[in-house]
Design an enzyme around this catalytic site. Structure first.
Site, PDB file in Angstrom:
ATOM      1  N   ILE A  11      12.147 -24.253  24.001  1.00 40.80           N
ATOM      2  CA  ILE A  11      13.121 -23.399  23.322  1.00 40.80           C
ATOM      3  C   ILE A  11      14.530 -23.603  23.890  1.00 40.80           C
ATOM      4  O   ILE A  11      15.484 -23.815  23.147  1.00 40.80           O
ATOM      5  CB  ILE A  11      12.702 -21.905  23.458  1.00 40.80           C
ATOM      6  CG1 ILE A  11      11.374 -21.665  22.714  1.00 40.80           C
ATOM      7  CG2 ILE A  11      13.780 -20.962  22.958  1.00 40.80           C
ATOM      8  CD1 ILE A  11      11.372 -22.047  21.251  1.00 40.80           C
ATOM      9  N   ARG A 147      11.728 -17.874  16.940  1.00 38.27           N
ATOM     10  CA  ARG A 147      10.582 -17.967  16.016  1.00 38.27           C
ATOM     11  C   ARG A 147      10.242 -19.405  15.677  1.00 38.27           C
ATOM     12  O   ARG A 147       9.351 -19.647  14.871  1.00 38.27           O
ATOM     13  CB  ARG A 147      10.923 -17.246  14.714  1.00 38.27           C
ATOM     14  CG  ARG A 147      11.054 -15.762  14.881  1.00 38.27           C
ATOM     15  CD  ARG A 147      12.014 -15.240  13.850  1.00 38.27           C
ATOM     16  NE  ARG A 147      11.633 -13.908  13.411  1.00 38.27           N
ATOM     17  CZ  ARG A 147      12.315 -13.225  12.503  1.00 38.27           C
ATOM     18  NH1 ARG A 147      13.374 -13.751  11.939  1.00 38.27           N
ATOM     19  NH2 ARG A 147      11.916 -12.021  12.146  1.00 38.27           N
ATOM     20  N   LYS A 199       9.379  -9.399  17.166  1.00 34.51           N
ATOM     21  CA  LYS A 199       8.782 -10.693  17.507  1.00 34.51           C
ATOM     22  C   LYS A 199       7.273 -10.533  17.769  1.00 34.51           C
ATOM     23  O   LYS A 199       6.452 -11.325  17.311  1.00 34.51           O
ATOM     24  CB  LYS A 199       9.486 -11.248  18.751  1.00 34.51           C
ATOM     25  CG  LYS A 199       8.766 -12.334  19.486  1.00 34.51           C
ATOM     26  CD  LYS A 199       8.846 -13.653  18.764  1.00 34.51           C
ATOM     27  CE  LYS A 199       7.879 -14.655  19.358  1.00 34.51           C
ATOM     28  NZ  LYS A 199       7.860 -15.917  18.657  1.00 34.51           N
ATOM     29  N   ASN A 203       3.601 -12.081  15.469  1.00 30.06           N
ATOM     30  CA  ASN A 203       2.431 -12.845  15.930  1.00 30.06           C
ATOM     31  C   ASN A 203       1.161 -12.006  15.943  1.00 30.06           C
ATOM     32  O   ASN A 203       0.065 -12.514  15.731  1.00 30.06           O
ATOM     33  CB  ASN A 203       2.700 -13.453  17.312  1.00 30.06           C
ATOM     34  CG  ASN A 203       3.608 -14.659  17.189  1.00 30.06           C
ATOM     35  OD1 ASN A 203       3.648 -15.307  16.141  1.00 30.06           O
ATOM     36  ND2 ASN A 203       4.350 -14.962  18.227  1.00 30.06           N
ATOM     37  N   ARG A 206      -0.380 -11.992  12.531  1.00 31.63           N
ATOM     38  CA  ARG A 206      -1.179 -13.201  12.247  1.00 31.63           C
ATOM     39  C   ARG A 206      -2.522 -13.142  12.983  1.00 31.63           C
ATOM     40  O   ARG A 206      -3.566 -13.450  12.425  1.00 31.63           O
ATOM     41  CB  ARG A 206      -0.400 -14.462  12.621  1.00 31.63           C
ATOM     42  CG  ARG A 206       0.746 -14.710  11.647  1.00 31.63           C
ATOM     43  CD  ARG A 206       1.317 -16.102  11.725  1.00 31.63           C
ATOM     44  NE  ARG A 206       0.379 -17.192  11.613  1.00 31.63           N
ATOM     45  CZ  ARG A 206      -0.147 -17.628  10.472  1.00 31.63           C
ATOM     46  NH1 ARG A 206       0.164 -17.041   9.344  1.00 31.63           N
ATOM     47  NH2 ARG A 206      -0.988 -18.630  10.478  1.00 31.63           N
ATOM     48  N   CYS A 253       1.606 -18.559  21.647  1.00 30.29           N
ATOM     49  CA  CYS A 253       2.216 -17.370  21.026  1.00 30.29           C
ATOM     50  C   CYS A 253       1.159 -16.423  20.468  1.00 30.29           C
ATOM     51  O   CYS A 253       0.987 -15.325  20.965  1.00 30.29           O
ATOM     52  CB  CYS A 253       3.166 -17.799  19.909  1.00 30.29           C
ATOM     53  SG  CYS A 253       4.738 -18.384  20.546  1.00 30.29           S
ATOM     54  N   TYR A 308      -4.539 -27.238  19.448  1.00 29.24           N
ATOM     55  CA  TYR A 308      -4.893 -25.897  18.964  1.00 29.24           C
ATOM     56  C   TYR A 308      -4.673 -25.743  17.464  1.00 29.24           C
ATOM     57  O   TYR A 308      -5.188 -24.826  16.840  1.00 29.24           O
ATOM     58  CB  TYR A 308      -4.152 -24.804  19.740  1.00 29.24           C
ATOM     59  CG  TYR A 308      -2.716 -24.562  19.340  1.00 29.24           C
ATOM     60  CD1 TYR A 308      -2.386 -23.664  18.332  1.00 29.24           C
ATOM     61  CD2 TYR A 308      -1.676 -25.221  19.985  1.00 29.24           C
ATOM     62  CE1 TYR A 308      -1.074 -23.439  17.970  1.00 29.24           C
ATOM     63  CE2 TYR A 308      -0.360 -25.009  19.631  1.00 29.24           C
ATOM     64  CZ  TYR A 308      -0.065 -24.114  18.624  1.00 29.24           C
ATOM     65  OH  TYR A 308       1.247 -23.898  18.269  1.00 29.24           O
ATOM     66  N   ARG A 316      -2.185 -26.235  24.358  1.00 34.21           N
ATOM     67  CA  ARG A 316      -2.120 -24.978  25.112  1.00 34.21           C
ATOM     68  C   ARG A 316      -2.998 -23.912  24.464  1.00 34.21           C
ATOM     69  O   ARG A 316      -2.919 -23.670  23.273  1.00 34.21           O
ATOM     70  CB  ARG A 316      -0.664 -24.485  25.194  1.00 34.21           C
ATOM     71  CG  ARG A 316       0.173 -25.342  26.126  1.00 34.21           C
ATOM     72  CD  ARG A 316       1.594 -24.886  26.181  1.00 34.21           C
ATOM     73  NE  ARG A 316       2.316 -25.150  24.948  1.00 34.21           N
ATOM     74  CZ  ARG A 316       3.584 -24.824  24.761  1.00 34.21           C
ATOM     75  NH1 ARG A 316       4.262 -24.224  25.709  1.00 34.21           N
ATOM     76  NH2 ARG A 316       4.179 -25.095  23.619  1.00 34.21           N
TER      77      ARG A 316
HETATM   78  N1  LIG Z   1       7.745 -22.912  22.516  1.00 39.38           N
HETATM   79  C1  LIG Z   1       7.722 -22.148  21.437  1.00 39.38           C
HETATM   80  O1  LIG Z   1       7.354 -22.605  20.369  1.00 39.38           O
HETATM   81  C2  LIG Z   1       8.173 -20.719  21.489  1.00 39.38           C
HETATM   82  C3  LIG Z   1       8.340 -20.050  20.278  1.00 39.38           C
HETATM   83  C4  LIG Z   1       8.794 -18.748  20.300  1.00 39.38           C
HETATM   84  C5  LIG Z   1       9.053 -18.127  21.517  1.00 39.38           C
HETATM   85  N2  LIG Z   1       8.857 -18.793  22.690  1.00 39.38           N
HETATM   86  C6  LIG Z   1       9.166 -18.081  23.933  1.00 39.38           C
HETATM   87  O2  LIG Z   1      10.317 -18.683  24.527  1.00 39.38           O
HETATM   88  C7  LIG Z   1      10.222 -18.605  25.956  1.00 39.38           C
HETATM   89  C8  LIG Z   1      10.367 -20.000  26.540  1.00 39.38           C
HETATM   90  O3  LIG Z   1       9.267 -20.785  26.087  1.00 39.38           O
HETATM   91  P1  LIG Z   1       9.219 -22.363  26.191  1.00 39.38           P
HETATM   92  O4  LIG Z   1       8.130 -22.807  25.314  1.00 39.38           O
HETATM   93  O5  LIG Z   1      10.582 -22.932  26.024  1.00 39.38           O
HETATM   94  O6  LIG Z   1       8.786 -22.537  27.729  1.00 39.38           O
HETATM   95  P2  LIG Z   1       8.668 -23.898  28.551  1.00 39.38           P
HETATM   96  O7  LIG Z   1       7.597 -23.691  29.535  1.00 39.38           O
HETATM   97  O8  LIG Z   1       8.643 -25.059  27.626  1.00 39.38           O
HETATM   98  O9  LIG Z   1      10.076 -23.999  29.315  1.00 39.38           O
HETATM   99  C9  LIG Z   1      10.565 -23.038  30.195  1.00 39.38           C
HETATM  100  C10 LIG Z   1      11.457 -23.722  31.232  1.00 39.38           C
HETATM  101  O10 LIG Z   1      12.002 -22.713  32.053  1.00 39.38           O
HETATM  102  C11 LIG Z   1      12.083 -23.218  33.368  1.00 39.38           C
HETATM  103  N3  LIG Z   1      12.256 -22.094  34.300  1.00 39.38           N
HETATM  104  C12 LIG Z   1      11.328 -21.248  34.829  1.00 39.38           C
HETATM  105  N4  LIG Z   1      11.941 -20.316  35.587  1.00 39.38           N
HETATM  106  C13 LIG Z   1      13.284 -20.570  35.545  1.00 39.38           C
HETATM  107  C14 LIG Z   1      14.429 -19.964  36.106  1.00 39.38           C
HETATM  108  N5  LIG Z   1      14.344 -18.877  36.880  1.00 39.38           N
HETATM  109  N6  LIG Z   1      15.639 -20.508  35.838  1.00 39.38           N
HETATM  110  C15 LIG Z   1      15.754 -21.595  35.064  1.00 39.38           C
HETATM  111  N7  LIG Z   1      14.698 -22.226  34.502  1.00 39.38           N
HETATM  112  C16 LIG Z   1      13.486 -21.709  34.739  1.00 39.38           C
HETATM  113  C17 LIG Z   1      10.811 -24.018  33.536  1.00 39.38           C
HETATM  114  O11 LIG Z   1      10.922 -24.966  34.584  1.00 39.38           O
HETATM  115  C18 LIG Z   1      10.705 -24.691  32.142  1.00 39.38           C
HETATM  116  O12 LIG Z   1      11.348 -25.946  32.130  1.00 39.38           O
HETATM  117  C19 LIG Z   1       8.874 -17.939  26.257  1.00 39.38           C
HETATM  118  O13 LIG Z   1       9.059 -16.565  26.435  1.00 39.38           O
HETATM  119  C20 LIG Z   1       8.079 -18.199  24.998  1.00 39.38           C
HETATM  120  O14 LIG Z   1       7.065 -17.240  24.799  1.00 39.38           O
HETATM  121  C21 LIG Z   1       8.449 -20.069  22.705  1.00 39.38           C
END
Ligand SMILES: NC(=O)c1ccc[n+]([C@@H]2O[C@H](COP(=O)([O-])OP(=O)(O)OC[C@H]3O[C@@H](n4cnc5c(N)ncnc54)[C@H](O)[C@@H]3O)[C@@H](O)[C@H]2O)c1
Length: 412
Positions: A11, A147, A199, A203, A206, A253, A308, A316
């Site tokens: 994200i 999203r 948010k 989910n 679903r 999610c 998945y 995941r």
């Molecule tokens: N990936 C998706 O499709 C998706 C969709 C909707 C919402 N989200 C939400 O978005 C958020 C991020 O998800 P993501 O998939 O990008 O996670 P991710 O695991 O891909 O990336 C998160 C990054 O944050 C870094 N990190 C951890 N602690 C940190 C800190 N204190 N400072 C700086 N960087 C730090 C990690 O090293 C990692 O690179 C989550 O809450 C997730 O639930 C994700």
């Protein structure tokens, strides 16, 4: 604006690049030094359609670092995993990212939380930390949940509608001006707690509806009714839209977010029941598979798909993992095939090696490529020609014609 994005994952990184491309000066911060080094070298840590080109175009306004820089806007996009032993969200990364912003916060700055969090997190957890550093001065706080779906992230980040919840109206308005620089979809403003709830409701909706479809599939089998046909017919009703049954839900999610809603509640019942139903689907699948190979000594099953969901390499929280572990515990030999996935907890075989001498294929993922497989050529390699299709994606007649005994979860 100067914008600092904390967390350069699925994200945070695309968000950073979209903001940089829109003309903002963006500092992307991640505690993962390897990721930061990679980005500094001009390499992307993961693939997404359009990302390479965007990275090239946004490079001038983007830099990656391991520490926070004083900025006008801070966006938190760090992980919020589930502590699965307790089914409680783990807010460690959100807390530490907020602590990293604290010393740099000045009057008029805006902090936006994008991570998925339980309702009231912004006010109960983030606000007090920032106030502690800033002495309660004049900063703004907003929550804008993400999203976008992996595999189509950039497209969805640009074109999906977006919810922004502000601690106050001004916070929401400033956050809107940030997102308007790259979002074409509608932007809806609300209060911060409502945005957090929205948010999770999406989910959870679903998850609960998939659980209902799964329960229909199980009842269908008990009663000797083809639940798939029944669902199709029920969906002819103008106000009914039943989802597809399957082997359980995955991803980080749908299988996690409902717990963010129910974990703090003393009244919620349906949400945890739906989680239970969907998490028990692998047991249902393995029970069925066991019955299908009961007459075979030392049986081997082949798992088709460990991602998945269809057409992605994301494993995941995949239901395939539980299916494999349960099947192995039942004494079944298991081989896995997934044309989209390179790395998994279990060895992945080529199609030919996965089916050679196998007794039963279990279709776990609805990958398009499975529909293109020629059943005639597979039938020669298998010891027994049996299939359990948990997604109902294979061409039933074609596989039957090639000599396969077909079973579909939810079919009589
Ligand atoms: N990936 C998706 O499709 C998706 C969709 C909707 C919402 N989200 C939400 O978005 C958020 C991020 O998800 P993501 O998939 O990008 O996670 P991710 O695991 O891909 O990336 C998160 C990054 O944050 C870094 N990190 C951890 N602690 C940190 C800190 N204190 N400072 C700086 N960087 C730090 C990690 O090293 C990692 O690179 C989550 O809450 C997730 O639930 C994700």
């Amino acid at each position: 604006m100067n914008i600092c994005v904390l967390g350069l994952g699925y994200i945070g990184l695309p968000t950073s690049l979209l903001l940089a491309k829109a003309g903002h000066e963006v500092t992307g911060v991640d505690i993962d030094e390897g990721k930061v080094e990679q980005l500094k070298k001009g390499e992307l840590p993961f693939e997404e359609p359009g990302m390479k080109e965007l990275f090239k175009n946004a490079k001038e306004n983007f830099k990656a670092k391991t520490s926070v820089e004083a900025s006008d806007v801070y966006i938190i996009a760090v992980p919020t995993p589930l502590d699965s032993s307790l089914n409680i969200p783990d807010m460690k990364a959100v807390k530490s990212a907020t602590e990293m912003i604290g010393p740099h916060l000045s009057d008029g700055d805006l902090v936006i939380l994008e991570s998925t969090v339980p309702p009231a997190t912004s006010e109960n957890l983030i606000l007090p930390i920032l106030e502690r550093y800033n002495g309660g001065t004049d900063f703004y706080l907003a929550h804008s949940p993400e999203r976008a779906i992996p595999g189509n992230t950039l497209e969805e980040m640009r074109n999906n509608s977006r919810i922004i919840g502000g601690l106050d109206e001004k916070s929401a308005e400033i956050a809107k001006s940030v997102y308007s620089s790259f979002v074409n979809g509608d932007i809806h403003l609300t209060d911060i707690k409502t945005a957090e709830m929205v948010k999770l409701m999406e989910n959870t909706f679903r998850d609960v509806n998939i659980a209902l479809a799964n329960e229909f599939a199980q009842i269908g089998e008990e009663m000797g009714i083809d639940a798939w046909e029944a669902i199709d017919l029920a969906n002819e009703h103008p106000r009914v839209d039943i989802l597809n049954p399957g082997p359980g839900v995955g991803g980080h999610c749908i299988s996690i977010d409902p717990w963010f809603l129910s974990s703090n509640s003393t009244t919620s019942k349906m949400i945890s029941l739906a989680r239970e139903i969907n998490d028990s689907m692998p047991n249902f699948v393995v029970n069925k598979a066991r019955e299908m190979v009961e007459d075979i000594s030392n049986p081997t099953i082949t798992i088709f798909g460990v991602a998945y969901k269809g057409n992605v390499d994301d494993t995941r929280k995949t239901p395939a993992l539980k299916i494999i572990k349960l099947a192995e515990n039942e004494g079944l030999n298991v081989r896995c095939y997934d044309p989209y996935v390179d790395e998994f907890e279990y060895e992945l075989y080529s199609l030919e090696d996965a089916v050679k001498g196998s007794d039963c294929i279990i279709v776990v993922t609805d990958h398009e490529k499975f529909k293109e497989i020629d059943p005639e050529s597979l039938s020669k390699q298998m010891r027994n020609k049996r299939i359990l299709d948990t997604r109902n994606i294979l061409h039933y007649k074609k596989w039957k014609k090639a000599g396969f005994e077909m079973n579909i979860t939810g079919d009589e």
